[in-house]
Design a protein around this motif. Structure first.
Motif: not given
Lengths: 278, 172
Positions: B101-109
């Motif tokens: 949902t979001e291009l950031a490490i906290r979302n994608t791993g």
């Protein structure tokens, strides 16, 4: 007609993508072929003033080394002046040089506001432009040697093709035996350039001095370029020579733009004689 | 309201990336080999649902502005538009078990984000360095620069992720 619009709409993103890529590519190609047709680069007034702000902050930290550099240059110039005075005195004050030649070169001081050394085509931006009498094609030299050639000017800034640009060729001469060659950068280290077209029967050694020759309109003759650092005889006819540049291109601060007052005269004569040739 | 917030974040992000690149990273280099183009973090982290035309146009604008400072008219613009276009394809190609949902490490791993960024950074840097060279002399030397610079940029992009996003995760 309506279906055409629908097709266009479904490919809208792709079309925009292709259009923007085409536009960028056109800019790249134009910039490479027409050197003077460029209006948007670091010589642009707005870009230049931002770069100047950024470099004026940096320049505070370099004041000590700039001072040292300038005082060394002063010392050298004093030495040369004394030597010339002595020479004139010994020659019975009889020398009368043509004043046109005495004032052939005029120098304008400029500060470097942007500089790169890591690309294969490097440019320097200086804070003098059209309004200070700078024109494309003029040479730029530093306290310790040649630096480059002016490419574009805006009102207050100029963009200079650095000697560290693989397309810039400078006619050079080896001081010891007047052998003429040309200096060209090979894109590798910012401290060395190649000296080409020196026949390998000539007697030259490591450490010999390389100066600009009189065969160019951009730089005053006998301006320092560097010293021979390495030479080998790989090819049958020419030496392969590495020249250690006397200017350290990663520490440029103040430079001089050379205005050759007689350049036009020489150019007119040369083009005239070319067209008159049967 | 939501749209206004999105627009303000978008503009701020654009300006901040531009200023940081020009004032702080412009002259940064390691061993004469590695250069940092952190500004493409702007393109990498644009929201997934952003209008693709806007993404392309803003990438073009950012690239063109930077071209002025690098004296490389058109090259950065070309590379930026290219990765802005390939962005969604890259996301599709890499795929994911959970929905992104979001291009950031906290979302994608971490590993997903590293793969995604590295692919786009590598494409961008390949274009930049080989366009500047304009020929294939010194191919290996240029390739070395591309790889060194890509790693440099990747590391800074990841650092920015941890600096800006990691704390907000706990706060929420």
């Amino acid at each position: 007609m309506r279906s055409l619009f629908l097709i266009l709409k479904s490919y809208q993103v792709l079309l925009l993508f292709l259009f923007l890529e085409g536009l960028s590519l056109a800019l790249v190609l134009q910039n490479n072929y027409y050197q003077n047709a460029v209006f948007y680069n670091s010589a642009n007034t707005y870009v230049g003033s931002v770069l100047e702000t950024s470099s004026s902050v940096e320049s505070y930290f370099g004041l000590a080394s700039v001072n040292k550099q300038l005082s060394l240059e002063n010392q050298r110039l004093h030495g040369e002046l004394e030597a010339l005075k002595q020479q004139v005195f010994r020659e019975n004050k009889k020398i009368r040089l043509d004043s046109a030649f005495l004032n052939q070169y005029e120098f304008a001081v400029a500060r470097v506001v942007n500089n790169t050394t890591h690309r294969s085509k490097n440019y320097i931006t200086i804070n003098k432009g059209f309004k200070d009498g700078i024109r494309p094609g003029m040479g730029v030299i530093g306290p310790s040697g040649i630096i480059g050639k002016v490419k574009d000017c805006s009102a207050h800034y100029s963009s200079v093709i650095s000697l560290l640009h693989t397309d810039l060729i400078v006619s050079a001469v080896i001081q010891k035996n007047d052998a003429i060659g040309r200096i060209q950068w090979n894109g590798k280290s910012y401290s060395t350039a190649k000296l080409l077209e020196i026949s390998n029967h000539l007697n030259i050694k490591k450490g010999d001095t390389v100066l600009t020759s009189g065969y160019n309109k951009t730089f005053p003759p006998n301006t320092m370029i560097g010293t021979i650092q390495k030479l080998s005889t790989k090819s049958q006819t020419y030496y392969d020579i590495d020249v250690l540049l006397s200017t350290s291109f990663n520490q440029l601060t103040y430079v001089y733009v050379v205005k050759n007052q007689l350049e036009q005269e020489q150019e007119i004569l040369e083009t005239d004689s070319l067209t008159l040739r049967p | 309201m939501n749209q206004q917030v999105a627009f303000i974040t978008f503009s701020l992000s654009f300006v901040i990336h531009l200023l940081i690149q020009i004032f702080f990273i412009h002259h940064l280099e390691l061993f004469g080999l590695a250069f940092c183009f952190l500004y493409i973090n702007f393109i990498l982290t644009l929201p997934l649902d952003a209008n693709r035309n806007v993404v392309l146009l803003s990438a073009f604008g950012l690239g063109l502005l930077l071209d002025g400072f690098y004296d490389t008219l058109g090259i950065h613009a070309f590379a930026c538009v290219l990765i802005a276009y390939l962005r969604s394809f890259t996301i599709g190609l890499i795929g994911s078990k959970t929905e992104i949902t979001e291009l950031a490490i906290r979302n994608t791993g971490l590993s997903w984000f590293v793969t995604y960024s590295f692919v786009l950074i590598l494409i961008h840097h390949l274009v930049i360095f080989f366009f500047q060279q304009f020929n294939f002399e010194m191919f290996l030397h240029t390739l070395l620069r591309v790889i060194a610079s890509s790693l440099f940029t990747l590391i800074t992009v990841i650092l920015v992720q941890y600096l800006l996003y990691s704390n907000t995760k706990n706060a929420r």
